[in-house]
Each structure stands twice: as structure tokens, then as C-alpha cells.
Design a protein around this motif. Structure first.
Motif, PDB file in Angstrom:
ATOM      1  N   ASP A  59       0.835  -1.201   0.000  1.00 31.64           N
ATOM      2  CA  ASP A  59       0.000   0.000   0.000  1.00 31.64           C
ATOM      3  C   ASP A  59       0.869   1.249   0.000  1.00 31.64           C
ATOM      4  OD1 ASP A  59       0.899   0.475   2.639  1.00 31.64           O
ATOM      5  OD2 ASP A  59      -0.845  -0.483   3.514  1.00 31.64           O
ATOM      6  N   ALA A  60       0.206   2.364  -0.223  1.00 35.37           N
ATOM      7  CA  ALA A  60       0.850   3.669  -0.126  1.00 35.37           C
ATOM      8  C   ALA A  60       0.152   4.434   0.976  1.00 35.37           C
ATOM      9  CB  ALA A  60       0.744   4.419  -1.449  1.00 35.37           C
ATOM     10  N   ASP A  61       0.931   5.058   1.827  1.00 38.45           N
ATOM     11  CA  ASP A  61       0.374   5.851   2.922  1.00 38.45           C
ATOM     12  C   ASP A  61       0.406   7.325   2.549  1.00 38.45           C
ATOM     13  OD1 ASP A  61      -0.102   3.819   5.011  1.00 38.45           O
ATOM     14  OD2 ASP A  61       2.055   3.501   4.820  1.00 38.45           O
ATOM     15  N   ILE A  62      -0.787   7.919   2.480  1.00 34.50           N
ATOM     16  CA  ILE A  62      -0.941   9.347   2.233  1.00 34.50           C
ATOM     17  C   ILE A  62      -1.311   9.987   3.569  1.00 34.50           C
ATOM     18  CG2 ILE A  62      -2.152  11.131   0.931  1.00 34.50           C
ATOM     19  CD1 ILE A  62      -0.709   9.163  -0.908  1.00 34.50           C
ATOM     20  N   LEU A  63      -0.599  11.026   3.945  1.00 34.55           N
ATOM     21  CA  LEU A  63      -0.785  11.654   5.247  1.00 34.55           C
ATOM     22  C   LEU A  63      -1.105  13.126   5.085  1.00 34.55           C
ATOM     23  CD1 LEU A  63       2.697  10.458   6.428  1.00 34.55           C
ATOM     24  CD2 LEU A  63       0.603   9.176   6.709  1.00 34.55           C
ATOM     25  N   TYR A  64      -1.903  13.610   5.984  1.00 33.87           N
ATOM     26  CA  TYR A  64      -2.139  15.043   6.061  1.00 33.87           C
ATOM     27  C   TYR A  64      -2.525  15.378   7.489  1.00 33.87           C
ATOM     28  CZ  TYR A  64      -7.225  14.156   5.809  1.00 33.87           C
ATOM     29  OH  TYR A  64      -8.501  13.724   6.045  1.00 33.87           O
ATOM     30  N   PHE A  65      -2.594  16.668   7.787  1.00 33.18           N
ATOM     31  CA  PHE A  65      -2.955  17.100   9.128  1.00 33.18           C
ATOM     32  C   PHE A  65      -4.005  18.191   9.015  1.00 33.18           C
ATOM     33  CE2 PHE A  65      -2.732  19.340  13.112  1.00 33.18           C
ATOM     34  CZ  PHE A  65      -2.533  18.324  14.037  1.00 33.18           C
ATOM     35  N   ASP A  66      -5.199  17.887   9.532  1.00 30.80           N
ATOM     36  CA  ASP A  66      -6.304  18.841   9.525  1.00 30.80           C
ATOM     37  C   ASP A  66      -7.055  18.687  10.842  1.00 30.80           C
ATOM     38  OD1 ASP A  66      -8.516  20.438   9.145  1.00 30.80           O
ATOM     39  OD2 ASP A  66      -9.223  19.416   7.347  1.00 30.80           O
ATOM     40  N   ALA A  67      -6.741  19.580  11.797  1.00 27.03           N
ATOM     41  CA  ALA A  67      -7.334  19.487  13.134  1.00 27.03           C
ATOM     42  C   ALA A  67      -8.854  19.651  13.115  1.00 27.03           C
ATOM     43  CB  ALA A  67      -6.707  20.528  14.054  1.00 27.03           C
ATOM     44  N   SER A  68      -9.398  20.273  12.079  1.00 23.46           N
ATOM     45  CA  SER A  68     -10.854  20.434  11.999  1.00 23.46           C
ATOM     46  C   SER A  68     -11.492  19.352  11.126  1.00 23.46           C
ATOM     47  CB  SER A  68     -11.212  21.820  11.451  1.00 23.46           C
ATOM     48  OG  SER A  68     -10.756  21.956  10.124  1.00 23.46           O
ATOM     49  N   GLY A  69     -10.696  18.415  10.644  1.00 19.22           N
ATOM     50  CA  GLY A  69     -11.199  17.353   9.785  1.00 19.22           C
ATOM     51  C   GLY A  69     -11.965  16.295  10.552  1.00 19.22           C
ATOM     52  N   THR A  70     -12.622  15.425   9.797  1.00 19.42           N
ATOM     53  CA  THR A  70     -13.387  14.331  10.394  1.00 19.42           C
ATOM     54  C   THR A  70     -12.944  13.007   9.798  1.00 19.42           C
ATOM     55  OG1 THR A  70     -15.136  14.363   8.712  1.00 19.42           O
ATOM     56  CG2 THR A  70     -15.404  15.860  10.611  1.00 19.42           C
ATOM     57  N   LEU A  71     -13.275  11.933  10.501  1.00 11.38           N
ATOM     58  CA  LEU A  71     -12.969  10.595   9.981  1.00 11.38           C
ATOM     59  C   LEU A  71     -13.735  10.327   8.700  1.00 11.38           C
ATOM     60  CD1 LEU A  71     -12.866   8.621  13.357  1.00 11.38           C
ATOM     61  CD2 LEU A  71     -10.921   9.192  11.876  1.00 11.38           C
ATOM     62  N   GLU A  72     -14.921  10.882   8.576  1.00  4.74           N
ATOM     63  CA  GLU A  72     -15.716  10.732   7.345  1.00  4.74           C
ATOM     64  C   GLU A  72     -14.997  11.388   6.162  1.00  4.74           C
ATOM     65  OE1 GLU A  72     -18.902   9.495   4.990  1.00  4.74           O
ATOM     66  OE2 GLU A  72     -18.531   9.001   7.086  1.00  4.74           O
ATOM     67  N   GLU A  73     -14.458  12.585   6.363  1.00  2.00           N
ATOM     68  CA  GLU A  73     -13.699  13.251   5.302  1.00  2.00           C
ATOM     69  C   GLU A  73     -12.468  12.427   4.917  1.00  2.00           C
ATOM     70  OE1 GLU A  73     -14.731  17.891   6.459  1.00  2.00           O
ATOM     71  OE2 GLU A  73     -12.940  16.939   7.284  1.00  2.00           O
ATOM     72  N   GLU A  74     -11.793  11.906   5.922  1.00  2.00           N
ATOM     73  CA  GLU A  74     -10.620  11.067   5.681  1.00  2.00           C
ATOM     74  C   GLU A  74     -11.000   9.853   4.823  1.00  2.00           C
ATOM     75  OE1 GLU A  74      -7.637   9.859   8.947  1.00  2.00           O
ATOM     76  OE2 GLU A  74      -8.943   8.112   8.689  1.00  2.00           O
ATOM     77  N   LYS A  75     -12.093   9.219   5.180  1.00  2.00           N
ATOM     78  CA  LYS A  75     -12.582   8.049   4.435  1.00  2.00           C
ATOM     79  C   LYS A  75     -12.925   8.427   2.988  1.00  2.00           C
ATOM     80  CE  LYS A  75     -16.350   4.688   4.688  1.00  2.00           C
ATOM     81  NZ  LYS A  75     -17.539   4.287   5.439  1.00  2.00           N
ATOM     82  N   ASN A  76     -13.556   9.576   2.801  1.00  2.00           N
ATOM     83  CA  ASN A  76     -13.905  10.031   1.449  1.00  2.00           C
ATOM     84  C   ASN A  76     -12.667  10.338   0.623  1.00  2.00           C
ATOM     85  OD1 ASN A  76     -16.659   9.766   1.942  1.00  2.00           O
ATOM     86  ND2 ASN A  76     -16.893  11.897   2.577  1.00  2.00           N
ATOM     87  N   LEU A  77     -11.652  10.953   1.241  1.00  2.00           N
ATOM     88  CA  LEU A  77     -10.393  11.212   0.538  1.00  2.00           C
ATOM     89  C   LEU A  77      -9.722   9.901   0.123  1.00  2.00           C
ATOM     90  CD1 LEU A  77      -8.812  14.154   2.552  1.00  2.00           C
ATOM     91  CD2 LEU A  77      -9.409  14.160   0.125  1.00  2.00           C
ATOM     92  N   GLU A  78      -9.742   8.923   1.015  1.00  2.00           N
ATOM     93  CA  GLU A  78      -9.144   7.625   0.698  1.00  2.00           C
ATOM     94  C   GLU A  78      -9.845   6.975  -0.493  1.00  2.00           C
ATOM     95  OE1 GLU A  78      -7.436   4.880   3.737  1.00  2.00           O
ATOM     96  OE2 GLU A  78      -9.229   3.712   3.202  1.00  2.00           O
ATOM     97  N   LYS A  79     -11.164   7.044  -0.506  1.00  2.00           N
ATOM     98  CA  LYS A  79     -11.923   6.480  -1.631  1.00  2.00           C
ATOM     99  C   LYS A  79     -11.574   7.214  -2.928  1.00  2.00           C
ATOM    100  CE  LYS A  79     -16.546   5.454  -3.389  1.00  2.00           C
ATOM    101  NZ  LYS A  79     -16.001   5.438  -4.724  1.00  2.00           N
ATOM    102  N   GLN A  80     -11.521   8.542  -2.849  1.00  2.00           N
ATOM    103  CA  GLN A  80     -11.188   9.338  -4.031  1.00  2.00           C
ATOM    104  C   GLN A  80      -9.801   8.983  -4.556  1.00  2.00           C
ATOM    105  OE1 GLN A  80     -11.394  13.581  -3.409  1.00  2.00           O
ATOM    106  NE2 GLN A  80     -10.447  14.034  -5.375  1.00  2.00           N
ATOM    107  N   TRP A  81      -8.834   8.869  -3.651  1.00  2.00           N
ATOM    108  CA  TRP A  81      -7.473   8.544  -4.067  1.00  2.00           C
ATOM    109  C   TRP A  81      -7.407   7.150  -4.680  1.00  2.00           C
ATOM    110  CZ3 TRP A  81      -4.871  12.462  -0.834  1.00  2.00           C
ATOM    111  CH2 TRP A  81      -3.720  12.946  -1.424  1.00  2.00           C
ATOM    112  N   ASN A  82      -8.068   6.186  -4.076  1.00  2.00           N
ATOM    113  CA  ASN A  82      -8.084   4.834  -4.635  1.00  2.00           C
ATOM    114  C   ASN A  82      -8.775   4.804  -5.991  1.00  2.00           C
ATOM    115  OD1 ASN A  82      -6.836   2.583  -2.920  1.00  2.00           O
ATOM    116  ND2 ASN A  82      -7.877   3.845  -1.389  1.00  2.00           N
TER     117      ASN A  82
END
Length: 189
Positions: A59-82
Motif C-alpha cells: 500500500d501507499a500511505d498518504i498523510l495530512y494534518f487537519d485538526a478540523s477534519g473528520t474521519l468521514e472526510e478522511e474516508k472520502n479522501l481515501e476512496k477518491q485517491w483509490n
């Protein structure tokens, strides 16, 4: 940029065909995205030891830091990237390092303090060789973050980073990597 950082950039930008597409697919969300750990480390080992560019990469690990982000946003970004990178021979894991403390205990049976940045998270990764993150800046140049340097990575030395992980996690990773890349030197805990 020092000599080892230049070598790393050559591997990920010129030798392997699999890292640049990850940066190219980066969503325009305003976050700074880093690519770290496995796909970076294993691309270097494949280059160093004469394996194909996709050998052993899960796998490839994509990282970012967003203190106002949510796990749902993270999941959506992962789907978009995949979805955007479905031609790559591995999956993509996207992690908002600001949220890791919310799920870490459930997954690893250990409470951690919230990370303060992507770099803060990389500082805790299991080995000195895999504690590496790379981001591509807007001008196309790369920034490398390697808190333990890059010598262990390029020399194929697996050394524990004891800041967070238990010994068992280190040995599991080290043994799995040694089976794939027998040229590696695994140091004791």
C-alpha cells in the motif's frame, strides 16, 4: 537537499512509476499531503536491491494534518485517491494524523496523545528506515522529512524506533520485510 535526499527524490520521481501518480492525484482540498513509509521505503529497497518497482509494496500511505477534519472526510479522501489511482498495483491508505488518537487505542490497545503535525506522527513510526515522509511543493520540488536521516534506509538497516511501538510490532514488521528483502539487516530490539 543533502545527497541522500537527492537519491530518494531520484528513486521516487524518476525510477519508480508509482509514486509520482500519487502526488498528481492529490485533491485540491487545501491540505498538504505527504507520502510516507512503505511505498517510499520499499521503492528505495527495490531500487537498491534490483527488484521490480512494484515488488513487495502492499500500500501507499498518504498523510495530512487537519485538526478540523473528520474521519468521514478522511474516508472520502481515501476512496477518491483509490478511485483516481486504480491503475496502481497497491491500495492507498489516507490518514489525517490529527485524528489518529481517536482510533489508535482500539486498534493497538494503547492510548496516545494527539499528534501536532504530520512530522510528529512520522517521529513515532516503527523503524528508523521507514520514518520517512515526502511532499511535493507547489513549485514541483520535493521536501523530505526523515527524523532519523536516510542512512538506514539506503543501507538496508532495520533499526527499531522505540518511541511508541512495542517490541512485538517491531519484530513482526522486521521479519515480514526480511522475508521479502533478504538483503536487509535487522538489528535487535
Amino acid at each position: 537537499m543533502n545527497k541522500r535526499e537527492k537519491q530518494l527524490v531520484e528513486v521516487i520521481d524518476e525510477w519508480t512509476p508509482y509514486v509520482r501518480p500519487l502526488f498528481d492525484a492529490s485533491p485540491s482540498s487545501g491540505n498538504e499531503y505527504w507520502i510516507g513509509a512503505g511505498v517510499i521505503t520499499q521503492s528505495v529497497w527495490n531500487n537498491q536491491f534490483g527488484y521490480s518497482a512494484d515488488y513487495g509494496i502492499r500500500d501507499a500511505d498518504i498523510l495530512y494534518f487537519d485538526a478540523s477534519g473528520t474521519l468521514e472526510e478522511e474516508k472520502n479522501l481515501e476512496k477518491q485517491w483509490n478511485d483516481d489511482c486504480m491503475d496502481l498495483p497497491f491500495s492507498i491508505d489516507v490518514t489525517n494524523e490529527a485524528l489518529v488518537h481517536l482510533w489508535y487505542e482500539k486498534k493497538f490497545n494503547q492510548t496516545i496523545k494527539p499528534y501536532t503535525s504530520v512530522q510528529d506522527a512520522i517521529n513515532t513510526w516503527p523503524t528508523t528506515a521507514s520514518s520517512v515522509g515526502v511532499k511535493r511543493k507547489q513549485n514541483g520540488e520535493y521536501e523530505v522529512y526523515a527524523p532519523f536521516g536516510l542512512e538506514d534506509l539506503f543501507l538496508g538497516i532495520i533499526r527499531p524506533n522505540k518511541r511508541l511501538i512495542p517490541e512485538e510490532v517491531y519484530w513482526n514488521k522486521a521479519e515480514r520485510w526480511k522475508k521479502r528483502w533478504p538483503e536487509l539487516t535487522v538489528l535487535s530490539w
